[in-house]
Design an enzyme around this catalytic site. Structure first.
Site, PDB file in Angstrom:
ATOM      1  N   GLY A   8       0.939  -1.217   0.000  1.00 50.10           N
ATOM      2  CA  GLY A   8      -0.070   0.028  -0.036  1.00 50.10           C
ATOM      3  C   GLY A   8       0.767   1.225   0.089  1.00 50.10           C
ATOM      4  O   GLY A   8       0.417   2.240   0.241  1.00 50.10           O
ATOM      5  N   ASN A   9       2.075   0.951   0.139  1.00 52.26           N
ATOM      6  CA  ASN A   9       3.285   2.098   0.098  1.00 52.26           C
ATOM      7  C   ASN A   9       3.943   2.607  -0.987  1.00 52.26           C
ATOM      8  O   ASN A   9       4.566   1.994  -1.764  1.00 52.26           O
ATOM      9  CB  ASN A   9       4.213   1.628   1.194  1.00 52.26           C
ATOM     10  CG  ASN A   9       5.241   2.663   1.440  1.00 52.26           C
ATOM     11  OD1 ASN A   9       5.550   3.599   0.848  1.00 52.26           O
ATOM     12  ND2 ASN A   9       5.573   2.397   2.769  1.00 52.26           N
ATOM     13  N   ASP A  67       8.717  -6.403   3.579  1.00 53.32           N
ATOM     14  CA  ASP A  67       8.502  -6.033   5.163  1.00 53.32           C
ATOM     15  C   ASP A  67       9.854  -5.547   5.700  1.00 53.32           C
ATOM     16  O   ASP A  67      10.677  -6.021   5.586  1.00 53.32           O
ATOM     17  CB  ASP A  67       7.997  -7.156   6.021  1.00 53.32           C
ATOM     18  CG  ASP A  67       7.271  -6.557   7.185  1.00 53.32           C
ATOM     19  OD1 ASP A  67       6.340  -6.022   7.045  1.00 53.32           O
ATOM     20  OD2 ASP A  67       7.849  -6.758   8.284  1.00 53.32           O
ATOM     21  N   SER A  68       9.522  -4.095   6.194  1.00 53.39           N
ATOM     22  CA  SER A  68      10.622  -3.436   6.745  1.00 53.39           C
ATOM     23  C   SER A  68      10.339  -2.856   8.169  1.00 53.39           C
ATOM     24  O   SER A  68       9.350  -2.958   8.645  1.00 53.39           O
ATOM     25  CB  SER A  68      10.902  -2.158   5.797  1.00 53.39           C
ATOM     26  OG  SER A  68      10.787  -2.521   4.437  1.00 53.39           O
ATOM     27  N   PHE A 140       9.372   8.998   3.134  1.00 50.38           N
ATOM     28  CA  PHE A 140       8.315   8.629   3.978  1.00 50.38           C
ATOM     29  C   PHE A 140       8.614   7.828   5.140  1.00 50.38           C
ATOM     30  O   PHE A 140       9.536   7.689   5.516  1.00 50.38           O
ATOM     31  CB  PHE A 140       7.462   7.573   2.764  1.00 50.38           C
ATOM     32  CG  PHE A 140       8.198   6.552   2.616  1.00 50.38           C
ATOM     33  CD1 PHE A 140       8.071   5.148   3.246  1.00 50.38           C
ATOM     34  CD2 PHE A 140       9.127   6.220   1.461  1.00 50.38           C
ATOM     35  CE1 PHE A 140       8.692   3.798   2.984  1.00 50.38           C
ATOM     36  CE2 PHE A 140       9.782   5.009   1.173  1.00 50.38           C
ATOM     37  CZ  PHE A 140       9.490   3.872   2.106  1.00 50.38           C
ATOM     38  N   GLY A 141       7.607   7.481   5.684  1.00 52.39           N
ATOM     39  CA  GLY A 141       7.594   6.852   7.040  1.00 52.39           C
ATOM     40  C   GLY A 141       8.627   7.340   7.896  1.00 52.39           C
ATOM     41  O   GLY A 141       8.452   8.513   8.219  1.00 52.39           O
ATOM     42  N   ARG A 168      16.465  -1.319   1.496  1.00 57.71           N
ATOM     43  CA  ARG A 168      15.727  -1.851   0.301  1.00 57.71           C
ATOM     44  C   ARG A 168      16.562  -1.934  -0.832  1.00 57.71           C
ATOM     45  O   ARG A 168      16.350  -2.846  -1.566  1.00 57.71           O
ATOM     46  CB  ARG A 168      14.384  -1.009   0.395  1.00 57.71           C
ATOM     47  CG  ARG A 168      13.465  -1.273  -0.737  1.00 57.71           C
ATOM     48  CD  ARG A 168      12.191  -0.790  -0.675  1.00 57.71           C
ATOM     49  NE  ARG A 168      11.413  -1.019   0.469  1.00 57.71           N
ATOM     50  CZ  ARG A 168      11.339  -0.052   1.507  1.00 57.71           C
ATOM     51  NH1 ARG A 168      11.799   1.170   1.385  1.00 57.71           N
ATOM     52  NH2 ARG A 168      10.965  -0.343   2.623  1.00 57.71           N
TER      53      ARG A 168
END
Ligand code: ITT
Length: 179
Positions: A8-9, A67-68, A140-141, A168
């Site tokens: 969703g990111n 997943d991070s 982001f995040g 990533r």
């Protein structure tokens, strides 16, 4: 080659497009339940499995899910795999209430690849840095709170630096080599 990135990111998809430049990377925005596992590898595998099951993508395409998490040394790796619920329930800035600015931390990524008629694979990457008071509004995040070891600006201030070295990117390069 077409790859669906189940997330969703959109920030993750952008990272994917930059590295997997030979592929056409499309976002697959399906609802995925995030299992409360202690391992980002397991969560990434669970996410990609759910994405394939719930979506109506063709049977012969590659699907990836990521997943991070941000693992803070002084907090025994917290929030780690819980980085997403911590952010949505408490707010990422509240992390600073639990530690002193400058605390060592590591960002880790696990990217799971679903191979049609093959065994799913996971690729990982990590990058070291510090947690600081939020600086910058790029990325982001947790980007504004993360100061990578090799730079004097946070990922929020210098998103281009993240293009050069990131958890990533490392995982995506391993995926690219595998493909
Ligand atoms: P999907 O599960 O849909 O892929 P998400 O953003 O919830 O999207 P994660 O569960 O992997 O993804 O993310 C855990 C948390 O860490 C979440 O708050 C993210 O915004 C944040 N995060 C993940 N990768 C990040 C990165 O590269 N930089 C900064 N924050 C990141």
């Amino acid at each position: 080659m077409k790859i669906y990135f189940a997330t969703g990111n959109s920030g993750k998809v952008e990272n994917g497009r930059n590295i997997l430049s030979d592929c056409s990377v499309e976002q697959l925005d399906v609802e995925m339940f995030e299992s409360q596992s202690g391992s980002i590898q397991e969560i990434a595998l669970s996410k990609v499995g759910q994405a394939v099951e719930k979506s109506d993508v063709e049977d012969d395409v590659f699907v990836i899910a990521d997943d991070s998490g941000l693992f803070v040394d002084n907090l025994n790796g917290f929030p780690g795999p819980l980085s997403s619920p911590f952010d949505s329930m408490v707010g990422k800035e509240r992390l600073l209430d639990l530690l002193d600015a400058g605390a060592d931390a590591e960002f880790r990524a696990a990217i799971a690849l679903h191979i049609p008629d093959g065994e799913d694979q996971v690729f990982t990457g990590n990058v070291e840095g510090e947690i600081v008071r939020p600086r910058g509004d790029g990325g982001f995040g947790y980007d504004p709170l993360f100061l990578p070891k090799e730079n004097d600006e946070t990922w929020g201030q210098d998103p281009e630096f993240k293009e050069k070295i990131s958890h990533r990117k490392e995982a995506l390069i391993k995926l690219k080599q595998f493909l």
